[in-house]
Scaffold this motif. Structure first.
Motif, PDB file in Angstrom:
ATOM      1  N   THR A 255       0.862  -1.181   0.000  1.00  0.00           N
ATOM      2  CA  THR A 255       0.000   0.000   0.000  1.00  0.00           C
ATOM      3  C   THR A 255       0.902   1.234   0.000  1.00  0.00           C
ATOM      4  OG1 THR A 255      -0.076   0.220   2.416  1.00  0.00           O
ATOM      5  CG2 THR A 255      -1.703  -1.255   1.388  1.00  0.00           C
ATOM      6  N   ASN A 272      -2.508  -1.335  -5.520  1.00  0.00           N
ATOM      7  CA  ASN A 272      -2.537  -2.153  -4.303  1.00  0.00           C
ATOM      8  C   ASN A 272      -2.817  -1.340  -3.042  1.00  0.00           C
ATOM      9  OD1 ASN A 272      -1.608  -4.750  -5.605  1.00  0.00           O
ATOM     10  ND2 ASN A 272       0.080  -3.397  -6.147  1.00  0.00           N
ATOM     11  N   ASP A 273      -3.225  -0.078  -3.234  1.00  0.00           N
ATOM     12  CA  ASP A 273      -3.526   0.753  -2.076  1.00  0.00           C
ATOM     13  C   ASP A 273      -4.842   0.321  -1.431  1.00  0.00           C
ATOM     14  OD1 ASP A 273      -2.710   2.630  -0.304  1.00  0.00           O
ATOM     15  OD2 ASP A 273      -3.326   4.370  -1.479  1.00  0.00           O
ATOM     16  N   LYS A 274      -4.968   0.570  -0.138  1.00  0.00           N
ATOM     17  CA  LYS A 274      -6.159   0.186   0.619  1.00  0.00           C
ATOM     18  C   LYS A 274      -6.483   1.268   1.635  1.00  0.00           C
ATOM     19  CE  LYS A 274      -4.694  -4.681   0.586  1.00  0.00           C
ATOM     20  NZ  LYS A 274      -4.296  -5.830   1.445  1.00  0.00           N
ATOM     21  N   HIS A 297     -10.759  -0.671  -1.795  1.00  0.00           N
ATOM     22  CA  HIS A 297      -9.701  -0.694  -2.795  1.00  0.00           C
ATOM     23  C   HIS A 297      -9.346   0.717  -3.258  1.00  0.00           C
ATOM     24  CE1 HIS A 297      -9.176  -4.999  -3.634  1.00  0.00           C
ATOM     25  NE2 HIS A 297     -10.467  -5.126  -3.396  1.00  0.00           N
ATOM     26  N   TYR A 298      -8.216   0.816  -3.933  1.00  0.00           N
ATOM     27  CA  TYR A 298      -7.718   2.106  -4.442  1.00  0.00           C
ATOM     28  C   TYR A 298      -8.732   2.802  -5.349  1.00  0.00           C
ATOM     29  CZ  TYR A 298      -6.987   0.253  -9.148  1.00  0.00           C
ATOM     30  OH  TYR A 298      -7.185  -0.261 -10.399  1.00  0.00           O
TER      31      TYR A 298
END
Length: 453
Positions: A255, A272-274, A297-298
């Motif tokens: 992230t 893949n950011d959260k 999710h992003y």
């Protein structure tokens, strides 16, 4: 060839490269590891007298030990080209930490700083035993070494601390493919595993736990590794590259907060950011999914696990068993249930945004002022027009610059510039965080519009 884009250094292709092609081989003899440095008997004997240190502390001390040798170190040419400063969270001061705004990010920063200070205190006896120079005994030197280890080491099978790899650590980061963010994506992933769609509807806890792992523990990826046969660290092209392209390396699935914590940068577009939002305690108890799998999710879509957990939570407890097969297959329970979930999710995101000190519009204006001002005094003048000034004023006071802003020739100290760099990263991180919440609100609105007609 050296290549600079979003970082000050990197590697570029001097010819066309094909995916999977070997592009770099660094012999084991060139790697800096604890084992290779401990060939020095003075260091090895001292480490034997301090057996309680962990592998990372040992490599930190080894790095500083070699720095202290100066030109006598066989890694001297490599060490002289290491960055002089880093922007990982452990190096964030109070101002930069507060600028992150989000409790989770502030907490992660505090833990990183505390951990680094604790490890430094534990290792100080070893460094004094080795008669380190005074400047190498300081926390400033230790946190620099820690940042070097955190951001530049590569995995090796015989030491969990990893190794420093000359040239190999010049590759900049390329994020792996996105994680499954909706039902279709998860279905595609399931079709390529030993878990079949039909198994989702049964009540076997082991099967459900396996599915959870697909969302919460996506396997980390690498594009190289130490190969025993070659006795070298080998790197392979992760894509086809044209001559002149920057060649990138995937460090793993991270992230933006994790990238900032370990490497000192973020990606503006990170698949893949959260974002984790506060949930009712009953949400956690209504499902077997882990807390780490309940996120947004992003792109603003709730994770499979979060959406399933909210659907179950919004169902009366007496009816949950009868609808579990729908939830675990990713299906809606009912229109009313879906409307309730989307409204709750939207309102929660609104609440989180409302409780933050600045809006995404405020942050964007502040960041724009930083990027477009020709000098510091221009930046200060421009920000006077902004409706929010507290953060800028706090920065000026912290660096005793409130009375110097009228001087057009003011020169920022190195410390002030480094603080501004970290401040900018904090602003960029919180903008991305808020954008995910805004996108989630938009996602919920679209679903509600399709259901309420």
């Amino acid at each position: 060839m050296l290549f600079g884009e979003y970082c000050s250094r990197g590697l570029g292709a001097v010819r066309d490269l094909k995916m999977g092609e070997l592009i770099l081989r660094v012999p084991k003899s060139a790697l800096m590891t604890s084992d290779s440095v401990m060939q020095d008997t003075k260091l090895s004997d001292a480490l034997n007298r301090h057996p309680s240190l962990c592998s990372t502390q040992i490599l930190n001390a080894c790095l500083l030990y070699e720095i202290g040798k100066g030109k006598a170190s066989r890694w001297h040419p490599y060490l002289m080209h290491l960055p002089k400063s880093y922007d990982i969270l452990a190096m964030f001061g109070e101002f930069e930490k507060t600028a992150l705004q989000v409790d989770e990010a502030i907490w992660v920063t505090e833990i990183a700083v505390q951990k680094t200070k604790s490890e430094w205190k534990q290792a100080r006896a070893l460094m004094e035993d080795l008669k380190f120079k005074p400047q190498l005994l300081t926390f400033k030197a230790w946190v620099w070494a820690s940042a070097t280890i955190s951001s530049r080491t590569l995995h090796i099978p015989w030491d969990s601390a990893g190794c420093l790899c000359p040239v190999g650590d010049l590759f900049n980061y390329d994020a792996p493919g996105k994680e499954p963010s909706d039902i279709e994506d998860l279905g595609n992933l399931l079709s390529n595993t030993s878990i079949h769609d039909g198994s989702l509807s049964n009540e076997d806890n082991t099967t459900i736990a396996d599915v959870e792992q697909l969302d919460s523990e996506y396997q980390r990826l690498t594009d190289g590794g130490f190969e025993e046969d070659a006795n070298a660290y080998c790197f392979y092209a992760r894509a086809n590259y044209k001559k002149g392209d920057q060649v990138l390396l995937c460090y793993g699935t991270y992230t933006n907060l994790e990238l900032l914590e370990h490497y000192g940068f973020i990606l503006q577009e990170n698949p893949n950011d959260k974002v984790f939002i506060p949930l009712e305690p009953a949400v956690y108890s209504s499902t077997s999914w882990s807390r780490e799998s309940l996120y947004i999710h992003y792109n603003g879509k709730p994770s499979f696990a979060l959406l399933a957990a909210l659907r179950l939570w919004a169902t009366p407890q007496i009816k949950r068993r009868s609808v579990a097969h729908l939830v675990y297959s990713g299906s809606k329970i009912s229109a009313d249930n879906e409307i309730f979930v989307m409204k709750w999710l939207s309102n929660t995101c609104h609440g989180v945004l409302k409780n933050l000190p600045t809006s995404i519009e405020d942050d964007t204006l502040l960041l724009s002022s930083m990027d477009n001002s020709q000098d510091f005094c221009t930046f200060v003048e421009v920000t006077k027009l902004l409706s929010f000034r507290d953060e800028v004023d706090t920065f000026l006071e912290a660096h005793n610059m409130k009375d110097k802003c009228s001087d057009s020739n003011v020169v920022l100290s190195g410390k002030t510039r480094k603080t501004m760099d970290k401040w900018k990263l904090a602003i960029q991180w919180r903008i991305n965080y808020k954008k995910v919440l805004h996108d989630c609100i938009s996602y919920c609105s679209l679903i509600l519009d399709s259901l309420i007609k």
